[in-house]
Design a protein around this motif. Structure first.
Motif, PDB file in Angstrom:
ATOM      1  N   ALA A   1      -2.294   5.313  -7.006  1.00 15.15           N
ATOM      2  CA  ALA A   1      -2.343   5.996  -8.305  1.00 15.15           C
ATOM      3  C   ALA A   1      -2.686   5.022  -9.422  1.00 15.15           C
ATOM      4  CB  ALA A   1      -1.009   6.678  -8.578  1.00 15.15           C
ATOM      5  N   LEU A   2      -2.116   3.808  -9.381  1.00 19.67           N
ATOM      6  CA  LEU A   2      -2.386   2.827 -10.437  1.00 19.67           C
ATOM      7  C   LEU A   2      -3.840   2.356 -10.387  1.00 19.67           C
ATOM      8  CD1 LEU A   2       0.887   0.689 -10.357  1.00 19.67           C
ATOM      9  CD2 LEU A   2       0.347   2.691 -11.750  1.00 19.67           C
ATOM     10  N   LEU A   3      -4.357   2.141  -9.183  1.00 17.99           N
ATOM     11  CA  LEU A   3      -5.759   1.757  -9.059  1.00 17.99           C
ATOM     12  C   LEU A   3      -6.676   2.887  -9.518  1.00 17.99           C
ATOM     13  CD1 LEU A   3      -5.712  -0.144  -5.641  1.00 17.99           C
ATOM     14  CD2 LEU A   3      -6.011  -1.136  -7.927  1.00 17.99           C
ATOM     15  N   ALA A   4      -6.244   4.127  -9.262  1.00 16.29           N
ATOM     16  CA  ALA A   4      -7.049   5.270  -9.707  1.00 16.29           C
ATOM     17  C   ALA A   4      -7.064   5.362 -11.229  1.00 16.29           C
ATOM     18  CB  ALA A   4      -6.497   6.556  -9.104  1.00 16.29           C
TER      19      ALA A   4
ATOM     20  N   PRO B   1       0.833  -1.199   0.000  1.00 15.27           N
ATOM     21  CA  PRO B   1       0.000   0.000   0.000  1.00 15.27           C
ATOM     22  C   PRO B   1       0.872   1.256   0.000  1.00 15.27           C
ATOM     23  CG  PRO B   1      -0.779  -1.575   1.629  1.00 15.27           C
ATOM     24  CD  PRO B   1       0.539  -2.090   1.136  1.00 15.27           C
ATOM     25  N   GLY B   2       0.430   2.237  -0.760  1.00 18.19           N
ATOM     26  CA  GLY B   2       1.192   3.474  -0.837  1.00 18.19           C
ATOM     27  C   GLY B   2       0.692   4.332  -1.978  1.00 18.19           C
ATOM     28  N   ALA B   3       1.405   5.426  -2.230  1.00 21.05           N
ATOM     29  CA  ALA B   3       0.953   6.394  -3.231  1.00 21.05           C
ATOM     30  C   ALA B   3       0.919   5.788  -4.628  1.00 21.05           C
ATOM     31  CB  ALA B   3       1.869   7.616  -3.204  1.00 21.05           C
TER      32      ALA B   3
ATOM     33  N   ALA C   1      12.497   3.306 -12.515  1.00 22.53           N
ATOM     34  CA  ALA C   1      11.679   4.405 -13.036  1.00 22.53           C
ATOM     35  C   ALA C   1      11.081   5.236 -11.916  1.00 22.53           C
ATOM     36  CB  ALA C   1      10.563   3.842 -13.916  1.00 22.53           C
ATOM     37  N   GLU C   2      10.792   6.491 -12.250  1.00 23.68           N
ATOM     38  CA  GLU C   2      10.079   7.366 -11.333  1.00 23.68           C
ATOM     39  C   GLU C   2       8.601   6.953 -11.282  1.00 23.68           C
ATOM     40  OE1 GLU C   2      11.418   9.679  -9.461  1.00 23.68           O
ATOM     41  OE2 GLU C   2      13.420   9.289 -10.288  1.00 23.68           O
ATOM     42  N   PRO C   3       7.899   7.267 -10.190  1.00 22.89           N
ATOM     43  CA  PRO C   3       6.491   6.871 -10.089  1.00 22.89           C
ATOM     44  C   PRO C   3       5.637   7.314 -11.266  1.00 22.89           C
ATOM     45  CG  PRO C   3       7.281   7.608  -7.963  1.00 22.89           C
ATOM     46  CD  PRO C   3       8.386   7.872  -8.946  1.00 22.89           C
TER      47      PRO C   3
ATOM     48  N   ARG D   1     -11.987  -2.773 -14.080  1.00 20.64           N
ATOM     49  CA  ARG D   1     -11.957  -3.417 -12.768  1.00 20.64           C
ATOM     50  C   ARG D   1     -10.765  -4.366 -12.710  1.00 20.64           C
ATOM     51  NH1 ARG D   1     -17.519  -6.030 -11.121  1.00 20.64           N
ATOM     52  NH2 ARG D   1     -16.236  -6.362  -9.253  1.00 20.64           N
ATOM     53  N   VAL D   2      -9.899  -4.160 -11.732  1.00 17.53           N
ATOM     54  CA  VAL D   2      -8.743  -5.039 -11.552  1.00 17.53           C
ATOM     55  C   VAL D   2      -8.811  -5.670 -10.171  1.00 17.53           C
ATOM     56  CG1 VAL D   2      -7.270  -3.773 -13.149  1.00 17.53           C
ATOM     57  CG2 VAL D   2      -7.280  -3.146 -10.730  1.00 17.53           C
ATOM     58  N   ARG D   3      -8.341  -6.906 -10.101  1.00 20.47           N
ATOM     59  CA  ARG D   3      -8.401  -7.644  -8.853  1.00 20.47           C
ATOM     60  C   ARG D   3      -7.319  -7.191  -7.884  1.00 20.47           C
ATOM     61  NH1 ARG D   3      -7.904 -14.243  -8.427  1.00 20.47           N
ATOM     62  NH2 ARG D   3      -8.262 -14.419  -6.187  1.00 20.47           N
ATOM     63  N   ASP D   4      -6.118  -6.864  -8.425  1.00 15.95           N
ATOM     64  CA  ASP D   4      -5.006  -6.510  -7.552  1.00 15.95           C
ATOM     65  C   ASP D   4      -3.913  -5.856  -8.382  1.00 15.95           C
ATOM     66  OD1 ASP D   4      -3.552  -6.251  -5.254  1.00 15.95           O
ATOM     67  OD2 ASP D   4      -3.378  -8.391  -4.835  1.00 15.95           O
ATOM     68  N   VAL D   5      -2.932  -5.279  -7.695  1.00 19.80           N
ATOM     69  CA  VAL D   5      -1.707  -4.769  -8.327  1.00 19.80           C
ATOM     70  C   VAL D   5      -0.561  -5.619  -7.793  1.00 19.80           C
ATOM     71  CG1 VAL D   5      -0.215  -2.791  -8.725  1.00 19.80           C
ATOM     72  CG2 VAL D   5      -2.678  -2.438  -8.404  1.00 19.80           C
TER      73      VAL D   5
END
Length: 268
Positions: free
Chosen positions: A156-159, A150-152, A206-208, A167-171
């Motif tokens: 951001a990726l889920l957003a 969990p984190g920024a 890579a940068e975020p 709809r994605v199950r997970d990252v």
């Protein structure tokens, strides 16, 4: 590219040699004889022999590709790891191929003329099923995956996915650094198995915002329905290929060239 194309051409040449001469029929007969000589033994042992021979032929070409990639600094895996991946790939191929071949020849025994009708439908269904199950059954054979903490970045990726209505199950994070320095991410599966996967190399180098850019591109494939469209095209292609195979398998000159008596003959 020469190594990759060479492998394709060598595989095609082997297929033509075994399929259009008595050599393939002899290989199936000998392999089946080692395991009792029954029809089932001929189907399973013959298919195994063909897979092993084809895999052995591809090894030097795969090694050539790896050597070139290593020269450009894209390989972190040693030759032992590369060999283990080849063994895993071979085992996975046999697990998938042998039940399919057994089912196929059960249909040819049921009806040497109309076997391809149910086989075409089954091929389409299996293509769709494998597209759904690929993230759960096949990807873990070659990589280990862990949830992104969990984190920024995860937020951001889920957003990004939510903004696109995906709809994605997970990252997840894949341990790609075991094999390569390449940077990548992808979205695999569909429906309940869809997830965003980022290479650990990408997260390290890579940068975020750059990670978001790569993932946004991959989400674009989902947004534009490339996965379901590709799955449907693959399913239709598989069904058409089986139908064409059904027509070819009834052509006497082709059966004679292969040394087989009918589509139900394991030597086919």
């Amino acid at each position: 590219l020469p190594w990759a194309l060479g492998g394709r051409l060598a595989g095609l040449a082997l297929t033509l040699l075994l399929g259009l001469t008595p050599a393939g029929a002899a290989l199936v007969t000998v392999a089946g004889g080692w395991f009792g000589g029954s029809r089932t033994a001929g189907v399973l042992a013959g298919a195994t022999a063909l897979v092993l021979l084809g895999s052995a032929l591809q090894l030097p070409f795969g090694a050539g590709v790896r050597t070139v990639r290593a020269r450009y600094g894209l390989v972190t895996q040693g030759w032992a790891g590369w060999a283990m991946d080849a063994v895993r790939g071979l085992a996975l191929t046999l697990v998938l191929v042998l039940p399919l071949v057994l089912g196929l020849f059960a249909l040819t025994a049921w009806s040497p003329q109309r076997w391809w009708l149910p086989a075409a439908g089954a091929a389409a269904l299996l293509t769709a099923a494998l597209s759904f199950l690929h993230p759960l059954l096949i990807e873990p054979v070659f990589n280990r995956f862990s949830p992104m903490p969990p984190g920024a970045l995860r937020t951001a990726l889920l957003a990004l996915a939510e903004r696109d209505g995906v709809r994605v199950r997970d990252v997840l994070v894949a341990d790609a650094s075991r094999r390569t320095t390449a940077l990548n991410a992808y979205v695999s599966g569909f429906g309940a198995t869809r997830r965003i996967v980022a290479y650990d190399t990408l997260l390290t180098a890579a940068e975020p915002r750059e990670v978001e850019l790569v993932v946004a591109h991959e989400l674009g494939h989902v947004k534009h329905r490339d996965v379901p469209v590709g799955t449907v095209l693959g399913a239709v292609g598989a069904a058409v290929a089986v139908a064409v195979l059904g027509l070819l398998a009834a052509w006497r000159p082709l059966l004679d060239a292969a040394g087989a008596t009918s589509p139900a003959d394991p030597r086919a």
